[in-house]
Design a protein around this motif. Structure first.
Motif, PDB file in Angstrom:
ATOM      1  N   ASP A  46       0.231  -5.036  -7.726  1.00  0.00           N
ATOM      2  CA  ASP A  46      -0.191  -4.597  -9.070  1.00  0.00           C
ATOM      3  C   ASP A  46      -0.516  -3.137  -9.154  1.00  0.00           C
ATOM      4  O   ASP A  46      -0.178  -2.331  -9.967  1.00  0.00           O
ATOM      5  N   ARG A  47      -0.970  -2.475  -8.090  1.00  0.00           N
ATOM      6  CA  ARG A  47      -1.005  -1.034  -7.630  1.00  0.00           C
ATOM      7  C   ARG A  47      -0.259  -0.765  -6.298  1.00  0.00           C
ATOM      8  O   ARG A  47      -1.121  -0.320  -5.596  1.00  0.00           O
ATOM      9  N   PRO A  48       1.000  -0.555  -6.409  1.00  0.00           N
ATOM     10  CA  PRO A  48       1.791  -0.261  -5.114  1.00  0.00           C
ATOM     11  C   PRO A  48       1.555   1.268  -4.504  1.00  0.00           C
ATOM     12  O   PRO A  48       1.664   1.272  -3.318  1.00  0.00           O
ATOM     13  N   ALA A  49       1.380   1.978  -5.521  1.00  0.00           N
ATOM     14  CA  ALA A  49       1.070   3.373  -5.013  1.00  0.00           C
ATOM     15  C   ALA A  49      -0.283   3.706  -4.360  1.00  0.00           C
ATOM     16  O   ALA A  49      -0.631   4.734  -3.699  1.00  0.00           O
ATOM     17  N   PRO A 123       7.125   3.706   2.654  1.00  0.00           N
ATOM     18  CA  PRO A 123       8.038   4.626   1.934  1.00  0.00           C
ATOM     19  C   PRO A 123       7.639   5.262   0.794  1.00  0.00           C
ATOM     20  O   PRO A 123       8.143   6.111   0.476  1.00  0.00           O
ATOM     21  N   LEU A 124       6.213   5.135   0.508  1.00  0.00           N
ATOM     22  CA  LEU A 124       5.434   5.364  -0.773  1.00  0.00           C
ATOM     23  C   LEU A 124       4.397   6.348  -0.749  1.00  0.00           C
ATOM     24  O   LEU A 124       4.050   7.430  -1.238  1.00  0.00           O
ATOM     25  N   ARG A 125       3.142   5.496  -0.081  1.00  0.00           N
ATOM     26  CA  ARG A 125       1.818   6.202   0.219  1.00  0.00           C
ATOM     27  C   ARG A 125       1.714   7.284   1.255  1.00  0.00           C
ATOM     28  O   ARG A 125       2.190   7.142   2.369  1.00  0.00           O
ATOM     29  N   LEU A 399      15.340   3.163  -3.903  1.00  0.00           N
ATOM     30  CA  LEU A 399      14.953   4.141  -4.338  1.00  0.00           C
ATOM     31  C   LEU A 399      15.808   4.938  -5.352  1.00  0.00           C
ATOM     32  O   LEU A 399      15.333   5.039  -6.431  1.00  0.00           O
ATOM     33  N   ARG A 400      17.012   4.707  -5.108  1.00  0.00           N
ATOM     34  CA  ARG A 400      18.113   5.237  -6.053  1.00  0.00           C
ATOM     35  C   ARG A 400      18.373   4.450  -7.122  1.00  0.00           C
ATOM     36  O   ARG A 400      18.341   5.233  -8.361  1.00  0.00           O
ATOM     37  N   ALA A 405       8.239   3.442  -6.177  1.00  0.00           N
ATOM     38  CA  ALA A 405       7.329   2.143  -5.998  1.00  0.00           C
ATOM     39  C   ALA A 405       8.488   0.886  -5.939  1.00  0.00           C
ATOM     40  O   ALA A 405       7.964   0.019  -4.829  1.00  0.00           O
ATOM     41  N   SER A 406       9.522   1.247  -6.467  1.00  0.00           N
ATOM     42  CA  SER A 406      10.473   0.120  -6.095  1.00  0.00           C
ATOM     43  C   SER A 406      10.910  -0.189  -4.879  1.00  0.00           C
ATOM     44  O   SER A 406      11.012  -1.346  -4.379  1.00  0.00           O
TER      45      SER A 406
END
Length: 418
Positions: A46-49, A123-125, A399-400, A405-406
């Protein structure tokens, strides 16, 4: 778990320390037994970042029922989750056990809206430590003191790997076997590359995880030299490596500088107001992270974590290229031209022509030797390699098409099914 420091044990001298490390480095015996360890980033669906808070990590892991394959469940500094499978008779059995445990683990985490992303880097955080253990706090301070704070933080909190543990084999073949385990490193870094993103954007590296390890102190994290005496070489490496921390009971004090363990042993540089004991030496060995680490067996530590079906294929390929004599000979010939191409493998991966050719040769050897139960996965990996692609391509595609987040969510194995 690392041993407790025993202040009652006698202090070491250099000859005793060298002999102890060399004697424990490799165990004479047959090959065949395999152990697998797979790390993955823990993701709040619910909060991937946002990183999962430590209390929630602990609560989620406490809810996991007994694992049918016998894996040990632990958490890393950034909240990554690691499954460490038991040693089993062959790679097919080791993969089957770890898969069964991942199904149970995934179901328990899903009940708390959590999932696992087995990829080489988050890949995000951004890097952030959530595990408050004193060892990890001391590691952070040591890395900062020796000038590699960013890489140290990223390694601890934002990387994940697949580790393949193999027997050392008969003593007469140790030199050749350890040399091949290192020689295969650049090829398998390129084949396993699954970390092209960090902080929500491409890094320009196919294996950012390997790039991070390359930026760390190479006296602690660099490869061995592939000499004729791997046990003695490991002992020399260990004594020359800097001491990271000194333990006093349950406390860990960081060493804020570069002090070789041998200098502590000799008394040239005092640490903790005492000389080191055998327990200090044993603990020191747990703070050394070369790409192939001797622990009686061989820890193959240079593979990126990757989702299904890639991690089972990578486990199978690594095992057969070292344990099957015919495949090992073919892999040795194929990988010889790229034996030292660690940086190229991390940056370019299979876009490097020499690494692509070596990888195709190694995968052809593996397909012919792999256990039937894992042949479909290895054939799929061979097809991926033939195209010059790697497991990380899916992250770039996500990403593209859907944004940062995806990319993280696309990396999650929510069912963990084979």
């Amino acid at each position: 778990m690392a041993p407790e420091t025993d202040q009652r044990s006698p202090v070491l001298d250099l000859d005793t320390a060298f002999a102890a490390v060399a004697a424990a480095a490799l165990s004479d015996g047959p090959t065949g037994t395999v152990g697998l360890e797979l790390e993955a980033h823990l993701v709040d669906l619910d909060r991937p970042a946002a990183r999962v808070p430590w209390g929630r990590v602990c609560g989620a892991l406490a809810s996991v029922p007994p694992l049918p394959g016998g894996s040990r469940l632990t958490s890393e500094p950034g909240g990554q989750v690691e499954l460490s499978g038991p040693p089993l008779p062959d790679v097919a059995a080791a993969v089957a056990a770890l898969r069964a445990d991942r199904v149970v683990l995934a179901a328990a985490l899903a009940a708390d809206r959590l999932a696992l992303a087995p990829v080489g880097t988050d890949p995000l955080r951004p890097p952030q430590r959530v595990n408050p253990a004193g060892r990890y706090a001391a590691m952070e301070q040591h890395f900062a003191a020796v000038g590699c704070a960013p890489a140290g933080s990223a390694m601890m909190t934002s990387t994940a790997s697949l580790q393949v543990n193999l027997e050392a084999g008969p003593a007469a073949g140790w030199s050749t076997r350890v040399a091949l385990a290192h020689q295969l490193g650049p090829v398998l870094v390129a084949v396993s590359a699954c970390s092209p993103l960090s902080g929500g954007r491409p890094t320009g590296w196919r294996s950012t995880r390997q790039q991070v390890w390359g930026d760390l102190d190479q006296a602690r994290c660099g490869p061995l030299l592939r000499g004729d005496d791997p046990a003695g070489e490991w002992a020399a490496y260990a004594l020359a490596a800097p001491v990271m921390l000194v333990r006093d009971g349950d406390d860990a004090e960081p060493v804020r500088g570069r002090v070789a363990f041998s200098d502590w042993v000799s008394g040239e540089v005092p640490l903790g107001d005492r000389r080191p004991t055998a327990s200090d030496l044993e603990y020191h060995l747990t703070t050394l992270f070369p790409p192939v680490r001797p622990r009686g067996w061989l820890e193959i530590r240079y593979l990126d974590a990757a989702p299904e079906p890639w991690w089972p294929a990578l486990a199978a390929v690594t095992t057969v290229l070292l344990d099957d004599p015919v495949a090992a000979d073919r892999a040795a010939a194929a990988s010889a031209p790229t034996a030292d191409a660690w940086d190229r493998a991390a940056r370019l991966g299979l876009a490097d022509p020499a690494l692509h050719a070596a990888a195709r040769g190694c995968l052809a050897a593996a397909v012919d030797a792999v256990p039937p139960a894992l042949r479909p996965e290895v054939e799929a990996l061979a097809e991926l390699v033939e195209r010059g692609a790697d497991p990380g391509g899916a992250l770039l595609n996500a990403l593209r098409t859907g944004g940062p987040a995806s990319a993280l969510l696309a990396a999650t194995d929510r069912t963990e099914a084979p």
